[in-house]
Design an enzyme around this catalytic site. Structure first.
Site, PDB file in Angstrom:
ATOM      1  CD  GLU A  31      10.570  13.233  -5.341  1.00  0.00           C
ATOM      2  OE1 GLU A  31      10.409  12.874  -4.295  1.00  0.00           O
ATOM      3  OE2 GLU A  31       9.535  13.263  -6.399  1.00  0.00           O
ATOM      4  CE1 TYR A 114       9.437   8.761  -2.483  1.00  0.00           C
ATOM      5  CE2 TYR A 114      11.227  10.372  -2.248  1.00  0.00           C
ATOM      6  CZ  TYR A 114       9.863  10.093  -2.487  1.00  0.00           C
ATOM      7  OH  TYR A 114       8.934  11.066  -3.115  1.00  0.00           O
ATOM      8  CG  ASP A 132       5.834   8.645  -0.362  1.00  0.00           C
ATOM      9  OD1 ASP A 132       4.970   7.938  -0.527  1.00  0.00           O
ATOM     10  OD2 ASP A 132       5.574   9.819  -0.785  1.00  0.00           O
ATOM     11  CB  CYS A 186      -5.570   6.778  -0.108  1.00  0.00           C
ATOM     12  SG  CYS A 186      -5.735   5.410   0.956  1.00  0.00           S
TER      13      CYS A 186
HETATM   14 FE1  SF4 Z   1      -7.771   4.380   0.065  1.00  0.00          FE
HETATM   15 FE2  SF4 Z   1     -10.452   4.222   0.420  1.00  0.00          FE
HETATM   16 FE3  SF4 Z   1      -9.166   4.356  -2.232  1.00  0.00          FE
HETATM   17 FE4  SF4 Z   1      -9.000   2.046  -0.679  1.00  0.00          FE
HETATM   18  S1  SF4 Z   1     -10.863   3.125  -1.560  1.00  0.00           S
HETATM   19  S2  SF4 Z   1      -7.356   3.136  -1.626  1.00  0.00           S
HETATM   20  S3  SF4 Z   1      -9.170   3.046   1.405  1.00  0.00           S
HETATM   21  S4  SF4 Z   1      -9.059   6.004  -0.609  1.00  0.00           S
END
Ligand code: SF4
Length: 327
Positions: A31, A114, A132, A186
């Site tokens: 980490e 963290y 994070d 994401c």
């Molecule tokens: Fe992220 Fe899209 Fe999943 Fe929502 S749906 S958490 S914006 S990857």
């Protein structure tokens, strides 16, 4: 949503050396290394570090220069110094066993909220949150929260939410699942919502806001810094200079002397190197230097065989300078 995310993480998680065998020491080292540094850069360094310092006691008994050498290339060298200082504290105050209560972990040098959360949840199974940049982005989108990731007030809101959501069972997997989702699905640009295990409950996805949240950061221009440094060679040795605690950059590390730090006049230019260190855009002119023979050297200066200069000059700035100058 929680079950879907955990299932996804256990199926899809990337193989990393610190995930193969989990212990407080291994989680802690990984980490600290991963702060501000990519997984690709950390992986070989982590393996070499663990091979040389397999446990807290081995790290505590190592000289600082050796720890810094194993850290070379990762930058932010205060992290390596604090790692060693914390190992000494664990040996002195906890008999060499990594403490498992939040207050004792937070009292160790270089460990903040963290890292304490990561060690306690991943290695001890304690329900502590980890937030994070990845988690801030995922939460901002998942819950439709408007804010900038680097705004402390926004981060505080996310921490509050994360502490409420962290489960009592498998908190380490939960925290890692959130970070893994942010790192691989994401992502900051063009998130892969079609492949996301929690898209069914995501506010940003439902409203088409996934490219707008979190709000973009205000741009900060790097501060320009110019140094003229000297390559002073004498009978196969080169003069190095240990930068003090008061320096703005690369403090407490060996470097090439800047003009004015040692009694020497700059001569022919050997190289010009551009390098960025924490919001500073450095331009370094490396010149040959000729010592004023009669003047005494300051205590921060030291000679080292030129062939071994790379061992002492751990910052990649100096390694770039040496390469550019053909040294
Ligand atoms: Fe992220 Fe899209 Fe999943 Fe929502 S749906 S958490 S914006 S990857």
């Amino acid at each position: 949503m929680r079950a879907a995310l955990l299932r996804w993480y256990r199926r899809e998680r990337r193989d990393m050396p610190w995930r193969r065998e989990v212990s407080p020491y291994r989680t802690w080292v990984s980490e600290i290394m991963l702060q501000q540094t990519t997984v690709a850069a950390v992986t070989p360094k982590y393996e070499a570090f663990l091979a040389r310092f397999p446990d807290v006691r081995a790290l505590a008994s190592a000289p600082e220069d050796e720890v810094l050498r194993l850290w070379a290339g990762l930058g932010y060298y205060t992290r390596a110094r604090n790692l060693r200082r914390a190992a000494l504290a664990i040996v002195a105050e906890h008999g060499g066993r990594f403490p498992s209560d939040y207050e004792s972990v937070m009292a160790l040098p270089g460990i903040g909220r963290y890292t304490a959360g990561a060690i306690l949840s991943i290695a001890f199974g304690r329900p502590r949150a980890v937030v994070d940049g990845n988690v801030i982005r995922v939460f901002a989108r998942l819950f439709g929260l408007r804010g900038r990731a680097k705004d402390p007030a926004f981060a505080a809101r996310i921490w509050e939410r994360a502490e409420k959501l962290v489960p009592k069972s498998s908190p380490g997997d939960w925290n890692q699942a959130l970070m893994e989702l942010g790192a691989t699905v994401c992502t900051p640009e063009s998130p892969s919502c079609g492949a996301c295990p929690v898209s069914g409950g995501c506010v940003a996805f439902a409203k088409g806001l996934q490219d707008e949240l979190p709000l973009p950061e205000k741009r900060r221009e790097p501060t320009p810094v110019r140094w003229t440094c000297l390559w002073i060679e004498r009978r196969g040795e080169v003069l190095l200079w240990r930068r003090s605690e008061r320096e703005r950059l690369l403090k407490n590390l060996w470097g090439l002397p800047e003009v004015g730090k040692v009694p020497a006049a700059p001569g022919r230019r050997l190289a010009r190197v551009a390098h960025t260190i924490t919001h500073h855009a450095l331009t370094v002119d490396l010149r040959e230097g000729a010592l004023d023979g009669g003047a005494a050297l300051p205590p921060e200066a030291g000679w080292i065989p030129a062939a071994r200069a790379r061992e002492r000059l751990v910052s990649s700035l100096w390694l770039k300078c040496l390469t550019a100058a053909g040294r």
